[in-house]
Design a protein around this motif. Structure first.
Motif, PDB file in Angstrom:
ATOM      1  N   GLU A 270       0.837  -1.209   0.000  1.00 28.30           N
ATOM      2  CA  GLU A 270       0.000   0.000   0.000  1.00 28.30           C
ATOM      3  C   GLU A 270       0.869   1.254   0.000  1.00 28.30           C
ATOM      4  O   GLU A 270       0.657   2.181  -0.802  1.00 28.30           O
TER       5      GLU A 270
ATOM      6  N   LEU B 131      -3.691  -7.061  -2.589  1.00 30.11           N
ATOM      7  CA  LEU B 131      -4.636  -6.473  -1.648  1.00 30.11           C
ATOM      8  C   LEU B 131      -4.105  -5.138  -1.121  1.00 30.11           C
ATOM      9  O   LEU B 131      -4.858  -4.174  -0.962  1.00 30.11           O
TER      10      LEU B 131
ATOM     11  N   ILE C  37      -4.538  -2.487  -3.873  1.00 34.08           N
ATOM     12  CA  ILE C  37      -5.917  -1.982  -3.941  1.00 34.08           C
ATOM     13  C   ILE C  37      -6.144  -0.933  -2.857  1.00 34.08           C
ATOM     14  O   ILE C  37      -6.734   0.138  -3.113  1.00 34.08           O
ATOM     15  N   ASN C  38      -5.674  -1.195  -1.642  1.00 38.20           N
ATOM     16  CA  ASN C  38      -5.827  -0.219  -0.553  1.00 38.20           C
ATOM     17  C   ASN C  38      -5.107   1.087  -0.888  1.00 38.20           C
ATOM     18  O   ASN C  38      -5.624   2.179  -0.618  1.00 38.20           O
TER      19      ASN C  38
ATOM     20  N   GLN D 259      -7.023   3.053  -3.535  1.00 31.15           N
ATOM     21  CA  GLN D 259      -8.226   3.655  -2.952  1.00 31.15           C
ATOM     22  C   GLN D 259      -7.872   4.836  -2.061  1.00 31.15           C
ATOM     23  O   GLN D 259      -8.621   5.821  -1.999  1.00 31.15           O
TER      24      GLN D 259
ATOM     25  N   ASP E 159     -10.402   4.400  -8.325  1.00 30.76           N
ATOM     26  CA  ASP E 159     -11.334   3.284  -8.256  1.00 30.76           C
ATOM     27  C   ASP E 159     -10.708   2.040  -8.885  1.00 30.76           C
ATOM     28  O   ASP E 159     -10.057   2.114  -9.927  1.00 30.76           O
ATOM     29  N   VAL E 160     -10.901   0.896  -8.225  1.00 33.83           N
ATOM     30  CA  VAL E 160     -10.478  -0.398  -8.763  1.00 33.83           C
ATOM     31  C   VAL E 160     -11.754  -1.208  -9.035  1.00 33.83           C
ATOM     32  O   VAL E 160     -12.532  -1.457  -8.118  1.00 33.83           O
ATOM     33  N   PRO E 161     -12.019  -1.551 -10.307  1.00 35.99           N
ATOM     34  CA  PRO E 161     -11.147  -1.450 -11.481  1.00 35.99           C
ATOM     35  C   PRO E 161     -11.461  -0.269 -12.397  1.00 35.99           C
ATOM     36  O   PRO E 161     -10.902  -0.201 -13.489  1.00 35.99           O
TER      37      PRO E 161
ATOM     38  N   SER F 122      -6.866  -1.405 -12.963  1.00 38.40           N
ATOM     39  CA  SER F 122      -7.134  -2.823 -12.694  1.00 38.40           C
ATOM     40  C   SER F 122      -5.975  -3.430 -11.904  1.00 38.40           C
ATOM     41  O   SER F 122      -4.832  -2.986 -12.018  1.00 38.40           O
ATOM     42  N   VAL F 123      -6.290  -4.470 -11.114  1.00 36.16           N
ATOM     43  CA  VAL F 123      -5.279  -5.141 -10.298  1.00 36.16           C
ATOM     44  C   VAL F 123      -5.456  -6.649 -10.441  1.00 36.16           C
ATOM     45  O   VAL F 123      -6.578  -7.159 -10.369  1.00 36.16           O
TER      46      VAL F 123
ATOM     47  N   LEU G 222     -10.746 -10.199  -5.929  1.00 33.21           N
ATOM     48  CA  LEU G 222      -9.511 -10.084  -6.694  1.00 33.21           C
ATOM     49  C   LEU G 222      -9.413 -11.099  -7.831  1.00 33.21           C
ATOM     50  O   LEU G 222      -9.517 -12.307  -7.613  1.00 33.21           O
TER      51      LEU G 222
ATOM     52  N   SER H  85     -11.738  -7.360 -10.214  1.00 28.89           N
ATOM     53  CA  SER H  85     -10.739  -6.304 -10.060  1.00 28.89           C
ATOM     54  C   SER H  85     -10.084  -5.875 -11.384  1.00 28.89           C
ATOM     55  O   SER H  85      -9.126  -5.117 -11.380  1.00 28.89           O
TER      56      SER H  85
END
Length: 353
Positions: A242, A268, A271-272, A275, A280-282, A286-287, A303, A346
């Motif tokens: 993160e 993970l 994504i944090n 955000q 925004d995801v996705p 994208s992840v 995910l 995601s």
């Protein structure tokens, strides 16, 4: 007239005079199920439906499958590295590998002797392997050259699990890490992504192979894969991922459309971080992760990742060790298992130009 029909593994075993021992994968192929499911059914474990268990037992009887093969000793050493023990408590990858090993050992009637490796030297391991009733050794996530040298010099049957010997003196079983990330990167490209970052914790050779898979895909599609597109962290902790993602976007003053991560924990954390940046995801980025551990399904958003056959790694490693002990395998071999995409929410599709 030439016969072009291929024999299935069990028929091949019958036609060559019984020289080939029936294996768990033969039964799994016949029943259309996984190695771990066959192992659970034969060992009486829970988690297999009554109908499927009956089918597996019937096939095992039909092909005269016998797990009771002499293995040169009733005990097998399972040497576990500190890396594997840390992973066992954090992310469960090692836990699933060990489950596969334990299930298969139970079917074979073998005693697994767990030996935690430490930085205090290899004498304890040497003493253990020299005991007469030790038939062989499995080494989980072991990269230390000194330990590999010890195992080679003792000339005891051994298989590396989730690692490999660079000199190919020892056999090994692992997921095909390079093709796994190649598959994930190809998946992102097929969804229109052209600027894809790679988030990783470098160090182990297996992770370097994942890095190479990302590079291979980018080069194939003639897309950039410079070092500036690699985000590195010093551990697999989500909070480090993160922080690294937040720092990268703030320092680089640029964006990308996707981040491919070397495992689910980093994904993970990514994504944090996105955000936290208000992305925004996705919708914005994208992840994709790697491993398909349980927590991936419950992420927000769930995910998209690559499933690694971790339980099967343990099963096949013990099967391979069995073959080495009884003399069916004499040349070291490296077995890599195929992985598969798991599509969740995601990843967003872009309009590819």
């Amino acid at each position: 007239m030439e016969n072009n029909h291929k024999k299935n593994p069990v028929d091949a075993e019958k036609s060559d005079g019984g020289s080939r021992r029936v294996r768990l994968e033969d039964i799994a192929l016949r029943c259309g199920t996984s190695l771990s499911t066959v192992s659970r059914a034969l060992s009486g474990e829970k988690g297999v439906s009554q109908a499927l268990r009956a089918q597996i037992l019937e096939v095992a009887r039909a092909v005269r499958y016998s797990p009771a093969v002499e293995m040169g000793g009733s005990r097998i050493v399972l040497a576990v590295s500190q890396v594997a023990m840390l992973d066992y408590h954090r992310y469960q990858f090692s836990w699933y590998v060990l489950q596969g090993l334990k299930e298969r050992a139970k079917v074979l009637g073998l005693d697994l002797v767990t030996h935690p490796l430490s930085d205090k030297g290899t004498q304890a391991l040497t003493d253990l392997l020299n005991q007469d009733d030790i038939g062989g050794m499995l080494a989980l996530t072991v990269d230390d050259p000194a330990i590999l040298d010890v195992v080679v010099n003792l000339k005891k049957p051994a298989v590396l699990v989730n690692s490999e010997d660079p000199l190919m003196r020892l056999s090994s079983v692992m997921p095909c890490n390079r093709s796994a990330t190649r598959m994930a990167a190809d998946y992102l490209v097929s969804h229109g992504h052209r600027d894809i970052l790679f988030l990783t914790h470098p160090g182990r050779r297996t992770i370097e192979q994942r890095h190479e898979g990302w590079q291979e895909s980018m080069r194939y599609f003639q897309l950039p894969c410079a070092e500036q597109q690699v985000i590195s962290v010093t551990d697999w902790l989500p909070e480090l991922a993160e922080q690294a993602v937040v720092a990268w976007f703030r320092e680089k003053k640029r964006t990308c459309t996707a981040i491919l991560c070397a495992n689910d924990s980093l994904a993970l954390g990514a994504i944090n971080g996105l955000q936290r940046l208000g992305l925004d995801v996705p919708g914005d980025i994208s992840v994709v992760g790697m491993n398909d551990l349980p927590q991936a399904e419950f992420a927000s958003p769930p995910l998209t990742t690559v499933h690694l056959p971790v339980q099967e790694i343990g099963v096949i490693a013990l099967e391979l060790l069995q073959d080495i002990i009884v003399g069916n395998v004499t040349i070291p071999r490296r077995i890599e298992l195929a992985c598969a995409m798991v599509e969740r929410q995601s990843v967003a599709a872009l309009n590819a130009s």
